[in-house]
Motif scaffolding. Structure first.
Motif, PDB file in Angstrom:
ATOM      1  N   GLY A   1       4.484  -0.838   0.719  1.00  0.00           N
ATOM      2  CA  GLY A   1       5.256   0.152   1.474  1.00  0.00           C
ATOM      3  C   GLY A   1       6.071  -0.444   2.605  1.00  0.00           C
ATOM      4  N   GLY A   2       6.125  -1.735   2.709  1.00  0.00           N
ATOM      5  CA  GLY A   2       6.951  -2.337   3.755  1.00  0.00           C
ATOM      6  C   GLY A   2       6.318  -3.580   4.335  1.00  0.00           C
ATOM      7  N   VAL A   3       6.502  -3.743   5.644  1.00  0.00           N
ATOM      8  CA  VAL A   3       5.881  -4.872   6.331  1.00  0.00           C
ATOM      9  C   VAL A   3       5.040  -4.335   7.488  1.00  0.00           C
ATOM     10  N   ARG A   4       4.117  -5.152   7.960  1.00  0.00           N
ATOM     11  CA  ARG A   4       3.205  -4.656   8.993  1.00  0.00           C
ATOM     12  C   ARG A   4       3.760  -4.841  10.393  1.00  0.00           C
ATOM     13  N   ARG A   5       4.755  -5.673  10.531  1.00  0.00           N
ATOM     14  CA  ARG A   5       5.319  -5.896  11.863  1.00  0.00           C
ATOM     15  C   ARG A   5       6.824  -5.835  11.803  1.00  0.00           C
ATOM     16  N   ASP A   6       7.380  -5.435  12.918  1.00  0.00           N
ATOM     17  CA  ASP A   6       8.832  -5.446  13.036  1.00  0.00           C
ATOM     18  C   ASP A   6       9.218  -6.714  13.797  1.00  0.00           C
ATOM     19  N   ILE A   7      10.448  -7.140  13.651  1.00  0.00           N
ATOM     20  CA  ILE A   7      10.930  -8.212  14.522  1.00  0.00           C
ATOM     21  C   ILE A   7      11.817  -7.552  15.568  1.00  0.00           C
ATOM     22  N   PRO A   8      11.383  -7.528  16.827  1.00  0.00           N
ATOM     23  CA  PRO A   8      12.186  -6.866  17.860  1.00  0.00           C
ATOM     24  C   PRO A   8      13.464  -7.653  18.165  1.00  0.00           C
TER      25      PRO A   8
ATOM     26  N   GLY B   1      15.776   1.536  11.714  1.00  0.00           N
ATOM     27  CA  GLY B   1      14.902   2.487  11.040  1.00  0.00           C
ATOM     28  C   GLY B   1      13.494   1.974  10.907  1.00  0.00           C
ATOM     29  N   GLU B   2      12.730   2.687  10.093  1.00  0.00           N
ATOM     30  CA  GLU B   2      11.325   2.314   9.986  1.00  0.00           C
ATOM     31  C   GLU B   2      11.178   1.075   9.105  1.00  0.00           C
ATOM     32  N   PHE B   3      10.041   0.407   9.299  1.00  0.00           N
ATOM     33  CA  PHE B   3       9.808  -0.817   8.526  1.00  0.00           C
ATOM     34  C   PHE B   3       8.584  -0.687   7.640  1.00  0.00           C
ATOM     35  N   ASN B   4       8.058   0.513   7.565  1.00  0.00           N
ATOM     36  CA  ASN B   4       6.822   0.686   6.848  1.00  0.00           C
ATOM     37  C   ASN B   4       6.671   2.161   6.511  1.00  0.00           C
ATOM     38  N   ILE B   5       6.317   2.488   5.285  1.00  0.00           N
ATOM     39  CA  ILE B   5       6.046   3.893   5.003  1.00  0.00           C
ATOM     40  C   ILE B   5       4.613   4.028   4.496  1.00  0.00           C
ATOM     41  N   PRO B   6       3.957   5.114   4.883  1.00  0.00           N
ATOM     42  CA  PRO B   6       2.579   5.283   4.431  1.00  0.00           C
ATOM     43  C   PRO B   6       2.533   5.508   2.923  1.00  0.00           C
ATOM     44  N   VAL B   7       1.536   4.933   2.299  1.00  0.00           N
ATOM     45  CA  VAL B   7       1.421   5.019   0.845  1.00  0.00           C
ATOM     46  C   VAL B   7       0.182   5.830   0.504  1.00  0.00           C
ATOM     47  N   LYS B   8       0.379   6.787  -0.367  1.00  0.00           N
ATOM     48  CA  LYS B   8      -0.750   7.637  -0.784  1.00  0.00           C
ATOM     49  C   LYS B   8      -1.065   7.352  -2.253  1.00  0.00           C
ATOM     50  N   GLY B   9      -2.300   7.493  -2.627  1.00  0.00           N
ATOM     51  CA  GLY B   9      -2.673   7.373  -4.030  1.00  0.00           C
ATOM     52  C   GLY B   9      -3.062   5.960  -4.413  1.00  0.00           C
ATOM     53  N   ASN B  10      -3.292   5.798  -5.692  1.00  0.00           N
ATOM     54  CA  ASN B  10      -3.726   4.499  -6.204  1.00  0.00           C
ATOM     55  C   ASN B  10      -2.796   4.052  -7.325  1.00  0.00           C
ATOM     56  N   PRO B  11      -2.696   2.751  -7.530  1.00  0.00           N
ATOM     57  CA  PRO B  11      -1.793   2.274  -8.587  1.00  0.00           C
ATOM     58  C   PRO B  11      -2.344   2.580  -9.975  1.00  0.00           C
ATOM     59  N   ASP B  12      -1.424   2.982 -10.835  1.00  0.00           N
ATOM     60  CA  ASP B  12      -1.805   3.267 -12.212  1.00  0.00           C
ATOM     61  C   ASP B  12      -0.679   2.768 -13.102  1.00  0.00           C
ATOM     62  N   GLY B  13      -1.034   2.100 -14.167  1.00  0.00           N
ATOM     63  CA  GLY B  13      -0.007   1.610 -15.078  1.00  0.00           C
ATOM     64  C   GLY B  13      -0.012   0.101 -15.139  1.00  0.00           C
ATOM     65  N   GLU B  14       1.106  -0.412 -15.616  1.00  0.00           N
ATOM     66  CA  GLU B  14       1.161  -1.828 -15.928  1.00  0.00           C
ATOM     67  C   GLU B  14       2.510  -2.338 -15.470  1.00  0.00           C
TER      68      GLU B  14
END
Ligand code: SF4
Ligand code: SF4
Lengths: 359, 110
Positions: free
Chosen positions: A155-162, A278-291
């Motif tokens: 969903g992005g990166v954990r830190r921004d570069i100010p 803008g934002e550098f990270n979006i919250p992710v819901k759910g679990n991965p499914d598929g290939e």
């Protein structure tokens, strides 16, 4: 017929940063064959990744390689994001490119130093590694780790570069460019470097294609192959010209990597210049499914991740094909016919990363 | 071997490099006597404020390296510093924000 001797090269050898063994078949001083044996540092990371949840695995996967760690986590996160249909914010994509290209620079510098060391050019080795400190420092300052950045996440990166650090990144690029301009001529034009690399370990284009080599090794043999042109992530906004050489020897491979250093600097600058707000990270819901199969161009070539999810937070299967694994058959084609003293240089010219290969 | 006049530019580079290196400070530091200021963002070592912690165990569940053990009664929070990979994932996960990642390495005397 000349008598053949087999001598072991490695797993412990001064030029080898990591353990791999090649049994060299010699006729006098000529090497006529090489038999590889790998498996000295197998760590079972693929199995372990199936026992950690898919976010915890990122930190594990980063540790597959001690050099291009960020690119491993990036490939993995891209795969999971594709599986979960997550759209990464544009700022995160650009930040990923900044760190990815800085990783390429530090990896190529590390390799260049080791190459200089392998043919006994100690002072050049120290000069290059001093320059590498500059990159490591800026990575430490922006990401919090020198090599294990731990910033990429699903969903992005954990830190921004100010902004103030962005300025520092640009200043570091200028500093690096000055360093490169200082020592790169002494690598490419030096008499002794040329003596040790020109015409050594030639891999023709046909053999390169047949053996499926990747990355700078393939590009130095005239194969146009750079996964960055496939425009994954923020590479979609930039034009990456693959750096091609035709000779296929150690010198050509060095030239390709040297040009990629400048190219990476350029990409960092472009990525900074077009850094969206803008934002550098979006919250992710759910679990991965598929290939999914996820590919990323690493300093050593293309890495391939195969990921299969089952709707739970644990993955069913994770498989990695690292670039060195693909380059080893190419290496075995380069060695026959060379002198024993050229073997270290040839091995280093593919920039082997054995820890990745064995995972 | 190239003729002598070809070596002239190399000689100039050589002399220039020599003088530059003589007038320059060493690139290394005499660690541990001289230490660089740590970067503010560096993940150096993990500390906790036990007064704020509610011993919920979320950090231990998230930790990818199984470095944390949290027990509710008796209240304990234990970090195995040799297992910790300093990823900071626990710091982000903690609902009370009672953990901090310090920018300097933990020293024996600290
Ligand atoms: S997550 Fe925070 S509050 Fe909960 S046990 Fe860990 S440190 Fe304490
Ligand atoms: S920093 Fe990472 S490894 Fe260390 S305790 Fe926290 S979650 Fe575990």
């Amino acid at each position: 017929m000349t008598r053949q001797t087999i001598i072991p090269f490695g797993p412990q050898h001064p030029v080898l940063p990591e353990p791999i063994q090649l049994k060299l078949v010699l006729e006098d001083k000529k090497v006529v064959g090489a038999i590889p044996s790998i498996g000295y540092i197998h760590r079972g990371l693929e199995k372990l990744a199936q026992q950690k949840d898919y976010i915890q695995s990122i930190f594990l996967i980063e540790r597959i390689c001690g050099i291009c760690s960020f690119l491993h986590s990036m490939a993995y996160c891209q795969g999971i994001e594709e599986m979960m249909n997550v759209e990464v914010p544009p700022r995160a994509n650009n930040l990923r490119i900044i760190w990815a290209e800085m990783h390429r620079i530090h990896s190529h510098l590390l390799w260049m130093g080791l190459l200089a060391d392998s043919f006994g050019f100690e002072s050049l080795f120290m000069e290059i590694w001093r320059c590498r400190e500059t990159v490591l420092d800026i990575m430490e300052e922006t990401a919090g780790g020198r090599v294990m950045l731990g910033v990429c996440t699903v969903g992005g990166v954990r830190r921004d570069i100010p902004p103030e650090l962005i300025k520092k990144v640009l200043a570091t690029c200028d500093e690096l460019q000055a360093h490169f301009d200082h020592f790169i001529p002494s690598i490419l034009n030096d008499y002794s470097v040329k003596q040790r690399t020109v015409g050594v370990g030639v891999l023709t284009k046909e053999v390169a294609l047949e053996r499926g080599v990747v990355g700078p090794v393939a590009r130095a043999s005239g194969v146009v192959m750079d996964h960055r042109v496939a425009k994954y992530g923020a590479y979609a906004n930039f034009d990456v010209e693959p750096q091609i050489e035709q000779d296929g020897d150690c010198y050509a491979r060095s030239k390709v990597r040297v040009r990629e250093l400048y190219q990476s600097l350029d990409l960092v600058r472009q990525s900074v210049a077009t850094l969206p707000e803008g934002e550098f990270n979006i919250p992710v819901k759910g679990n991965p499914d598929g290939e999914v199969i996820s590919r990323v161009e690493q300093p050593r070539g293309e890495v391939l991740y195969y990921l299969r999810g089952n709707g739970s937070k644990f993955l069913d299967r994770m498989r990695v094909r690292t670039p060195t694994f693909a380059n080893l058959p190419g290496l075995l084609a380069m060695i026959p016919g060379c002198e024993l003293s050229d073997v270290p240089v040839i091995i280093l010219s593919i920039d082997p990363c054995i820890s990745c290969t064995e995972r | 071997m190239p003729p002598a006049y070809c070596l002239m530019p190399i000689m100039f580079t050589f002399v220039r490099t020599l003088f530059r290196n003589l007038s320059r400070k060493p690139a290394t530091r005499t660690y541990p006597f001289t230490q660089r200021e740590p970067f503010a963002n560096f993940r150096g070592h993990l500390t906790i404020d036990p007064a704020v912690c509610i011993y919920c165990g979320i950090c231990a569940k998230r930790c990818p390296a199984n470095a944390l053990v949290v027990a509710k009664s008796p209240k304990s929070w234990t970090l195995d510093p040799y297992k910790c990979i300093l990823c900071s994932y626990c710091v982000e996960a903690c609902p009370k924000k009672c953990m901090t990642m310090r920018p300097e390495h933990q020293r024996k005397d600290a």
